[in-house]
Design an enzyme around this catalytic site. Structure first.
Site, PDB file in Angstrom:
ATOM      1  N   ASP A 106       0.835  -1.192   0.000  1.00 14.67           N
ATOM      2  CA  ASP A 106       0.000   0.000   0.000  1.00 14.67           C
ATOM      3  C   ASP A 106       0.875   1.249   0.000  1.00 14.67           C
ATOM      4  OD1 ASP A 106      -1.978   1.869   0.264  1.00 14.67           O
ATOM      5  OD2 ASP A 106      -2.848   1.033   2.097  1.00 14.67           O
ATOM      6  N   HIS A 156      -0.448   4.121  -0.246  1.00 16.15           N
ATOM      7  CA  HIS A 156      -1.305   4.957   0.602  1.00 16.15           C
ATOM      8  C   HIS A 156      -1.410   6.392   0.102  1.00 16.15           C
ATOM      9  CE1 HIS A 156      -3.227   5.750   4.626  1.00 16.15           C
ATOM     10  NE2 HIS A 156      -3.586   4.506   4.407  1.00 16.15           N
ATOM     11  N   GLU A 190      -1.131  -0.649  -4.065  1.00 18.00           N
ATOM     12  CA  GLU A 190      -2.365   0.064  -3.764  1.00 18.00           C
ATOM     13  C   GLU A 190      -2.116   1.560  -3.677  1.00 18.00           C
ATOM     14  OE1 GLU A 190      -5.614   0.281  -0.104  1.00 18.00           O
ATOM     15  OE2 GLU A 190      -4.460  -1.555  -0.439  1.00 18.00           O
ATOM     16  N   GLU A 202     -10.448   3.113  -2.167  1.00 20.56           N
ATOM     17  CA  GLU A 202     -11.008   3.423  -0.858  1.00 20.56           C
ATOM     18  C   GLU A 202     -11.408   4.885  -0.744  1.00 20.56           C
ATOM     19  OE1 GLU A 202      -7.724   3.970   2.456  1.00 20.56           O
ATOM     20  OE2 GLU A 202      -7.057   2.468   1.009  1.00 20.56           O
ATOM     21  N   ASP A 224     -14.891   0.883  -0.475  1.00 15.45           N
ATOM     22  CA  ASP A 224     -15.196   0.647   0.932  1.00 15.45           C
ATOM     23  C   ASP A 224     -16.702   0.754   1.103  1.00 15.45           C
ATOM     24  OD1 ASP A 224     -15.707   1.139   3.762  1.00 15.45           O
ATOM     25  OD2 ASP A 224     -13.529   1.320   3.961  1.00 15.45           O
ATOM     26  N   HIS A 242     -12.156  -2.777   0.334  1.00 15.47           N
ATOM     27  CA  HIS A 242     -11.381  -2.192   1.426  1.00 15.47           C
ATOM     28  C   HIS A 242     -12.200  -2.306   2.705  1.00 15.47           C
ATOM     29  CE1 HIS A 242     -10.250   1.505   3.821  1.00 15.47           C
ATOM     30  NE2 HIS A 242      -9.046   1.089   3.519  1.00 15.47           N
TER      31      HIS A 242
END
Length: 381
Positions: free
Chosen positions: A181, A183, A207, A233, A256, A283
């Site tokens: 990730d 992020h 990710e 997400e 998500d 997610h």
């Protein structure tokens, strides 16, 4: 049929927001509207909808969803869609419980009997990662996800990327798969290098290689690497997802369910992805209600890939996890990298309402600590 009599919400630790809907016949359903770091804003949105939706037919889930979306004028975004998710999930739970069937039976019926899952691990050094990965393996997981980096500036030393490669190698050496990730904290000059450095070691996916607002840069990186690109997400509706599908820059979408308007929207997003040959890996570093809602949609999703879940060591010792608010925590048992479908009515979990009410008293809203760089500048969390 039954009209909505009450809508309640409960702020609970570590950072979750649960919603309970009761109809005038006493039927109940639970939803989750968790939005980490923005709890008070979601609660404000729920307050407005509580005033509005008392007296609506609880069975008319799509009508309530469309009322929320189309009569609001200003719509979408994480706060609005998280509040809507809490209501939507609770209405699906209520309806399916009333009929005595799992929600997936109302969504067309299951296409699988168990779900592949992964869990998050932390740690800055390969030794830390190895220890946590072994703990996950002992829980039954065969796949994990970890941060690509901790704090990075726009252009740090390339040596800052070496630890990520070593940590991935440490997990792979245990016979496990690992998603990495980024992020959104890795900016393009560094993200291009890190994607290339990781590629020979075959991560499960990378990710959020960049923040989702940089679709052009994500497209560039997707063309530089053979590693699957995952994101989603921070996309909050099918309209947010559409440009990424059209650009062909995402291989695995990670919506998500608590941020996209609930079960109703997740099902529609998954169908869109299927037409573009894009897999869905929801997610969910959230609570048991959100996870149970994901499981219901995963069960009917032809293009489902893998489900994120937060069990045990995700949070500090002694804090709440998936087992804290349910009376049947055995439903989260992981075996050989899979969990079984939830077979009970509605969401398939039995929420411990007494525990929810107890822990919601004086629960504080979680605030993201963020990152501060060496020059005092605020960096991406």
């Amino acid at each position: 049929m039954g009209k909505i009599a009450t809508i309640e919400y409960f702020r609970v630790p570590p950072r979750w927001l649960f919603v309970k809907i009761t109809d005038d016949a006493g039927n109940t359903g639970w939803g989750e509207a968790s939005l980490e770091g923005h709890t008070q804003a979601v609660e404000g949105c729920l307050d407005a909808w509580i005033e509005r939706y008392i007296g609506f037919e609880a069975d008319e889930i799509e009508h309530i969803w469309q009322m929320s979306w189309r009569t609001s004028f200003y719509r979408g975004g994480p706060v609005f869609m998280s509040a809507l998710a809490g209501i939507d999930i609770a209405l699906w739970d209520l309806k399916a419980r009333k009929l005595g069937v799992p929600i997936y039976q109302l969504l067309g019926g299951k296409v699988r009997d168990k779900l592949k899952v992964y869990a998050w691990i932390g740690g800055d050094r390969p030794g830390d990662i190895e220890k946590q990965a072994l703990a996950r393996k002992a829980q039954g997981f065969l796949s994990v996800k970890m941060n690509g980096t901790e704090d990075l500036g726009w252009l740090d030393s390339p040596a800052a990327l070496n630890d990520c490669v070593e940590r991935l190698k440490a997990v792979k050496a245990l016979g496990m798969d690992a998603g990495i990730d980024f992020h959104g904290r890795v900016h393009k000059p560094m993200a291009k290098q890190l994607a290339k450095a990781l590629e020979p070691h075959f991560p499960l996916f990378i990710e959020e290689p960049l923040l989702s607002e940089h679709i052009g840069g994500i497209t560039q990186i997707s063309q530089l690497t053979g590693t699957p690109i995952a994101l989603g997400e921070r996309l909050h509706s099918r309209w947010d997802v559409r440009p990424f599908l059209e650009a062909g820059c995402v291989d695995i979408l990670q919506p998500d369910i608590s941020h996209v308007g609930g079960i109703s929207e997740m099902k529609k997003i998954a169908a869109m992805c299927e037409t573009y040959d894009v897999a869905v890996a929801p997610h969910c570093p959230l609570g048991p209600i959100a996870l149970a809602a994901n499981v219901q949609v995963d069960a009917v999703m032809p293009n489902f890939a893998i489900q994120e879940m937060s069990l045990g060591i995700h949070y500090n010792a002694g804090s709440q996890d998936l087992t804290s608010y349910v009376k049947n925590p055995e439903v989260w048992d992981v075996k050989d990298g899979y969990i079984e479908l939830l077979k009970g009515p509605g969401l398939g979990i039995e929420v411990d309402e007494a525990q929810v009410r107890k822990l919601s008293k004086n629960a504080k809203a979680w605030v993201s600590p963020g990152f501060i760089g060496p020059g005092g500048e605020v960096r991406e969390w």
